[in-house]
Each structure stands twice: as C-alpha cells, then as structure tokens.
Design a protein around this motif. Structure first.
Motif, PDB file in Angstrom:
ATOM      1  N   ASP A 176      24.800  27.099   6.364  1.00  0.00           N
ATOM      2  CA  ASP A 176      23.653  26.802   7.240  1.00  0.00           C
ATOM      3  C   ASP A 176      23.541  27.770   8.423  1.00  0.00           C
ATOM      4  O   ASP A 176      22.488  27.857   9.039  1.00  0.00           O
ATOM      5  CB  ASP A 176      23.719  25.355   7.744  1.00  0.00           C
ATOM      6  CG  ASP A 176      24.996  25.056   8.487  1.00  0.00           C
ATOM      7  OD1 ASP A 176      25.950  25.834   8.342  1.00  0.00           O
ATOM      8  OD2 ASP A 176      25.044  24.031   9.199  1.00  0.00           O
ATOM      9  N   SER A 177      24.622  28.510   8.721  1.00  0.00           N
ATOM     10  CA  SER A 177      24.574  29.422   9.870  1.00  0.00           C
ATOM     11  C   SER A 177      23.541  30.525   9.668  1.00  0.00           C
ATOM     12  O   SER A 177      22.928  30.995  10.622  1.00  0.00           O
ATOM     13  CB  SER A 177      25.948  30.057  10.096  1.00  0.00           C
ATOM     14  OG  SER A 177      26.903  29.046  10.247  1.00  0.00           O
ATOM     15  N   VAL A 178      23.347  30.921   8.410  1.00  0.00           N
ATOM     16  CA  VAL A 178      22.425  32.023   8.134  1.00  0.00           C
ATOM     17  C   VAL A 178      20.967  31.581   8.307  1.00  0.00           C
ATOM     18  O   VAL A 178      20.064  32.421   8.381  1.00  0.00           O
ATOM     19  CB  VAL A 178      22.689  32.582   6.712  1.00  0.00           C
ATOM     20  CG1 VAL A 178      22.064  31.704   5.648  1.00  0.00           C
ATOM     21  CG2 VAL A 178      22.186  34.007   6.579  1.00  0.00           C
ATOM     22  N   SER A 179      20.741  30.278   8.451  1.00  0.00           N
ATOM     23  CA  SER A 179      19.362  29.783   8.549  1.00  0.00           C
ATOM     24  C   SER A 179      18.657  30.308   9.808  1.00  0.00           C
ATOM     25  O   SER A 179      17.439  30.395   9.847  1.00  0.00           O
ATOM     26  CB  SER A 179      19.348  28.260   8.538  1.00  0.00           C
ATOM     27  OG  SER A 179      19.945  27.780   9.706  1.00  0.00           O
ATOM     28  N   PRO A 184      11.102  30.478   7.265  1.00  0.00           N
ATOM     29  CA  PRO A 184      10.842  29.302   6.431  1.00  0.00           C
ATOM     30  C   PRO A 184      10.222  29.729   5.099  1.00  0.00           C
ATOM     31  O   PRO A 184       9.494  30.724   5.085  1.00  0.00           O
ATOM     32  CB  PRO A 184       9.845  28.484   7.246  1.00  0.00           C
ATOM     33  CG  PRO A 184       9.733  29.148   8.559  1.00  0.00           C
ATOM     34  CD  PRO A 184      10.318  30.488   8.486  1.00  0.00           C
ATOM     35  N   PRO A 185      10.450  29.088   3.992  1.00  0.00           N
ATOM     36  CA  PRO A 185      11.259  27.882   3.812  1.00  0.00           C
ATOM     37  C   PRO A 185      12.720  28.190   3.461  1.00  0.00           C
ATOM     38  O   PRO A 185      13.458  27.283   3.124  1.00  0.00           O
ATOM     39  CB  PRO A 185      10.569  27.215   2.627  1.00  0.00           C
ATOM     40  CG  PRO A 185      10.118  28.361   1.781  1.00  0.00           C
ATOM     41  CD  PRO A 185       9.759  29.462   2.744  1.00  0.00           C
ATOM     42  N   ILE A 191      20.111  25.541   4.993  1.00  0.00           N
ATOM     43  CA  ILE A 191      20.675  24.349   5.650  1.00  0.00           C
ATOM     44  C   ILE A 191      21.119  23.327   4.600  1.00  0.00           C
ATOM     45  O   ILE A 191      22.196  22.745   4.690  1.00  0.00           O
ATOM     46  CB  ILE A 191      19.635  23.720   6.610  1.00  0.00           C
ATOM     47  CG1 ILE A 191      19.438  24.605   7.831  1.00  0.00           C
ATOM     48  CG2 ILE A 191      20.075  22.333   7.067  1.00  0.00           C
ATOM     49  CD1 ILE A 191      18.304  24.185   8.738  1.00  0.00           C
ATOM     50  N   ASN A 192      20.265  23.154   3.590  1.00  0.00           N
ATOM     51  CA  ASN A 192      20.584  22.151   2.569  1.00  0.00           C
ATOM     52  C   ASN A 192      21.696  22.585   1.631  1.00  0.00           C
ATOM     53  O   ASN A 192      22.220  21.773   0.874  1.00  0.00           O
ATOM     54  CB  ASN A 192      19.324  21.815   1.774  1.00  0.00           C
ATOM     55  CG  ASN A 192      18.399  20.941   2.577  1.00  0.00           C
ATOM     56  OD1 ASN A 192      18.802  19.923   3.111  1.00  0.00           O
ATOM     57  ND2 ASN A 192      17.163  21.357   2.729  1.00  0.00           N
TER      58      ASN A 192
ATOM     59  N   ARG B  92      11.824  19.045   9.437  1.00  0.00           N
ATOM     60  CA  ARG B  92      11.217  20.326   9.804  1.00  0.00           C
ATOM     61  C   ARG B  92      12.347  21.293  10.150  1.00  0.00           C
ATOM     62  O   ARG B  92      13.219  20.964  10.968  1.00  0.00           O
ATOM     63  CB  ARG B  92      10.298  20.146  11.002  1.00  0.00           C
ATOM     64  CG  ARG B  92       9.118  19.233  10.723  1.00  0.00           C
ATOM     65  CD  ARG B  92       8.207  19.176  11.932  1.00  0.00           C
ATOM     66  NE  ARG B  92       8.911  18.770  13.136  1.00  0.00           N
ATOM     67  CZ  ARG B  92       9.171  17.507  13.439  1.00  0.00           C
ATOM     68  NH1 ARG B  92       8.822  16.547  12.641  1.00  0.00           N
ATOM     69  NH2 ARG B  92       9.810  17.220  14.555  1.00  0.00           N
ATOM     70  N   PRO B  93      12.335  22.479   9.552  1.00  0.00           N
ATOM     71  CA  PRO B  93      13.440  23.418   9.768  1.00  0.00           C
ATOM     72  C   PRO B  93      13.676  23.716  11.245  1.00  0.00           C
ATOM     73  O   PRO B  93      14.797  23.734  11.714  1.00  0.00           O
ATOM     74  CB  PRO B  93      12.992  24.671   9.033  1.00  0.00           C
ATOM     75  CG  PRO B  93      11.972  24.209   8.056  1.00  0.00           C
ATOM     76  CD  PRO B  93      11.331  23.005   8.637  1.00  0.00           C
ATOM     77  N   HIS B  94      12.580  23.883  12.020  1.00  0.00           N
ATOM     78  CA  HIS B  94      12.773  24.283  13.407  1.00  0.00           C
ATOM     79  C   HIS B  94      13.340  23.139  14.235  1.00  0.00           C
ATOM     80  O   HIS B  94      14.174  23.348  15.106  1.00  0.00           O
ATOM     81  CB  HIS B  94      11.462  24.794  13.984  1.00  0.00           C
ATOM     82  CG  HIS B  94      10.992  26.020  13.257  1.00  0.00           C
ATOM     83  ND1 HIS B  94      11.704  27.188  13.281  1.00  0.00           N
ATOM     84  CD2 HIS B  94       9.948  26.211  12.418  1.00  0.00           C
ATOM     85  CE1 HIS B  94      11.090  28.080  12.510  1.00  0.00           C
ATOM     86  NE2 HIS B  94      10.025  27.516  11.966  1.00  0.00           N
TER      87      HIS B  94
END
Lengths: 233, 113
Positions: A176-179, A184-185, A191-192, B92-94
């Motif tokens: 998830d750190s690379v998010s 997006p998306p 993250i998932n 929501r991602p943000h």
C-alpha cells in the motif's frame, strides 16, 4: 481422498520429526512470551492486539523457514520425480504439503491461546477481537504457507526459496505504500493488495468477508500456480 | 443436564452465551455470505479447470504459455476480489490515504465512515 490422507500423514510425520518445526516454535513462543509479559505489565490492558501484530510479523519471518524445504528439498534429493511419477495427482501432493505445514503453523499459533486464558483468569478481555484475531492469523498463515510452497516449488535451493518467500511477503506487506505515487484507480488497487490492510481490521474485531476473501483467494491462486508448475515438469 | 431440564434451567452464564450466539447468527447477512461462497466456489471451479490446461498451448511457446496461464489466474483472482468488495463499500482512495497518513488502518477506518 485416501491418497491425500496418506500423503498428509507422510508430510506431517516428516514435519514433526524434523527439528526445524520445534526450533521455530521455540523461537516464536520465546519472543511472544517476552512481549506478552512486557506488554501486560506495562499497559495492564487485557487485550491481545499487540500480540497479534507481533505474531503477524514473526510469522512472516518464520513461516519461510518451515516452507522452504517442502519442494526444494525433494528437488535437491531428486525424490520429487519419484513422487510425481507415482500414481498420485499433483494437486494431492501440493494439498498434502500445504495441509501438513499449515497444521504445524496453526498448532504453534494455538499454543498462544494460553495468553488468552491468562487474560481471562486475571481480567475481563473482550473476546470478539480475540476470536477475530485468531481467525485473521489462521487466514494469514494459510496465505503465507501457500506462497511459501510456491516459492519452494520453483527452486532447488532452500535458502533461495526462503529468501524469495520473505521478499514476497514483505512486498505484500508494504504494497500500500506505493499508492502515494500512483494515480487513481491504481492507488486503490495497491491499497487493496496490502497484507496488513486486510489483517488490521480483523485483529481489531471487524470481520469483513472481503478481507477473508482476500486471504482465501490469494491462497488458492498460490496453490493453483504451484500445482500447475509441478504439472509442467 | 438431564432430559427434564430445558433452556431456562441452564446456568445464567450458558443461557446468555447461547443468546448472544443466536443474536450474532441472526445478525449475519446471509445474502452476502451466499455471494461470498458463490464467488469462492466459482474460483475453485476455474482453478480446477485451469489444471486441465495443457502444459504448452498450441499457439505459444512453453514460457509464453506459462506466463499466459499465470496472468490469467492472477486476473481471475483480482476479479474475484473485486466481486467480493461491493462498490458501495469501496473507499475513496484519497480519503483512505488521508486516514492512513494519521496512522489509522486505512481500510477499517474508511469503512467506519
């Protein structure tokens, strides 16, 4: 089914007669016992969340030690060919090794139930997060063991298998750190993908089917790839 | 407990345990559970079918075949996860990033909103 049972018994016997399992269990319980006592005396709070996170980290480091020999050792000693030419399906071989290793890991986890008993004896713990935490650990163990088997099946060297497994687990942990860098998306996807993102809610008592699904489907994917890889030989 | 005794004769502790168990079972969302079981079962079927795929596909080399099968399995797994993660709960991602930055569990807190 009978073949699977025989193979499982053989693998479990091999696992339990090897000193590796006992060494890993001893190290695991020593570190956890130290942490549990320290946390309990310092915080005086009757919950196991901290211990569950500790078990999460320790299992990432120690499960590869248990899975590294499963296929790599058979390849090195050239018994894998014997096993694969025997009248058993590759799926049975993989499932037997998976079940035997998972039994050992869950057995080690089960020994930590004594901490819950201690908390119950001297305090009033909230049992919901404890049940959910053990469910999360079982699913986590399933994922680690299946990925460990996959890594062990692609190399002859046990050390390489362990290194690959730890690398894969750490990449999944920090996925998830690379998010923060992704648009997006794709950021949501990263993250998932994260291991801890699915583990943490369960340990705090929030059990979501999507989190369970992540562990189950990822384990199934790793087992499928292992079986398919073996069939290629 | 003999046959003459019923639910009411049980110790208070046991009765409350059964009561809470019954309550939690009633609160389970059976539709979502069914959906979950269906998705996992479909994935199992796909993987079992995938094991029947020949080692070398007719139109590709051995390495290309292996890559293709692995990519297909990964795609199917991702799709299964998307199916298990209903859009109404998709954070929501943000918003999740912001929550993550303050040290909370990104997923759990986003869901709690």
């Amino acid at each position: 089914m009978r073949t699977l049972r025989i193979l499982f018994a053989k693998e479990l016997n091999a696992t339990l007669t090897s000193p590796i399992g006992y060494t890993v269990a001893a190290v695991f319980l020593l570190v956890l016992g130290y942490t549990f006592s320290l946390t309990l005396f310092v915080t005086k709070v009757a919950n196991l969340q901290y211990i569950f996170h500790q078990m999460y980290v320790l299992s990432i480091l120690l499960v590869p030690v248990l899975t590294m020999r499963t296929f790599a050792e058979e390849r090195r000693s050239e018994t894998l060919e014997l096993l694969l030419t025997a009248p058993v399906r590759e799926l049975s071989v993989v499932l037997a090794k998976y079940a035997a290793t998972l039994t050992l890991v869950i057995g080690i986890f089960a020994l930590t139930l004594v901490y819950a008993v201690i908390l119950d004896r001297y305090g009033e713990p909230d049992w919901g997060p404890i049940y959910a935490g053990y469910l999360a650990l079982a699913l986590h163990a399933s994922l680690l063991v299946s990925v460990g088997l996959l890594m062990s099946s692609i190399t002859e060297s046990q050390v390489v298998a362990a290194a690959l497994s730890i690398g894969a687990f750490l990449m999944l942990w920090f996925a998830d750190s690379v998010s923060y860098l992704l648009p997006p998306p794709f950021d949501s996807f990263a993250i998932n993908l994260s291991l801890i993102g699915h583990f943490k809610p369960m340990v705090s008592g929030s059990v979501f089917l999507s989190d369970i699904g992540y562990f189950v489907t990822a384990s199934m994917l790793a087992l499928f790839l292992t079986t398919w890889g073996l069939a290629q030989r | 407990m003999n046959d003459q005794q019923g639910f009411k004769d049980m110790p208070a502790e046991d009765a409350s345990f059964l009561h809470s168990l019954l309550q939690s079972l009633q609160s389970l969302d059976w539709i979502n559970l069914g959906w979950f079981a269906g998705v996992v079962f479909a994935l199992v079927l796909l993987f079992v079918a995938g094991l029947k795929v020949p080692v070398r596909l007719a139109f590709a080399s051995r390495v290309a075949s292996a890559t293709l099968v692995a990519a297909a399995a990964l795609t199917v797994t991702i799709l299964a996860n998307l199916a298990l993660f209903p859009p109404r709960r998709a954070p929501r991602p943000h918003a999740r990033k912001g929550l993550h930055a303050v040290g909370g569990g990104a997923r759990g807190r986003a869901r709690a909103q």
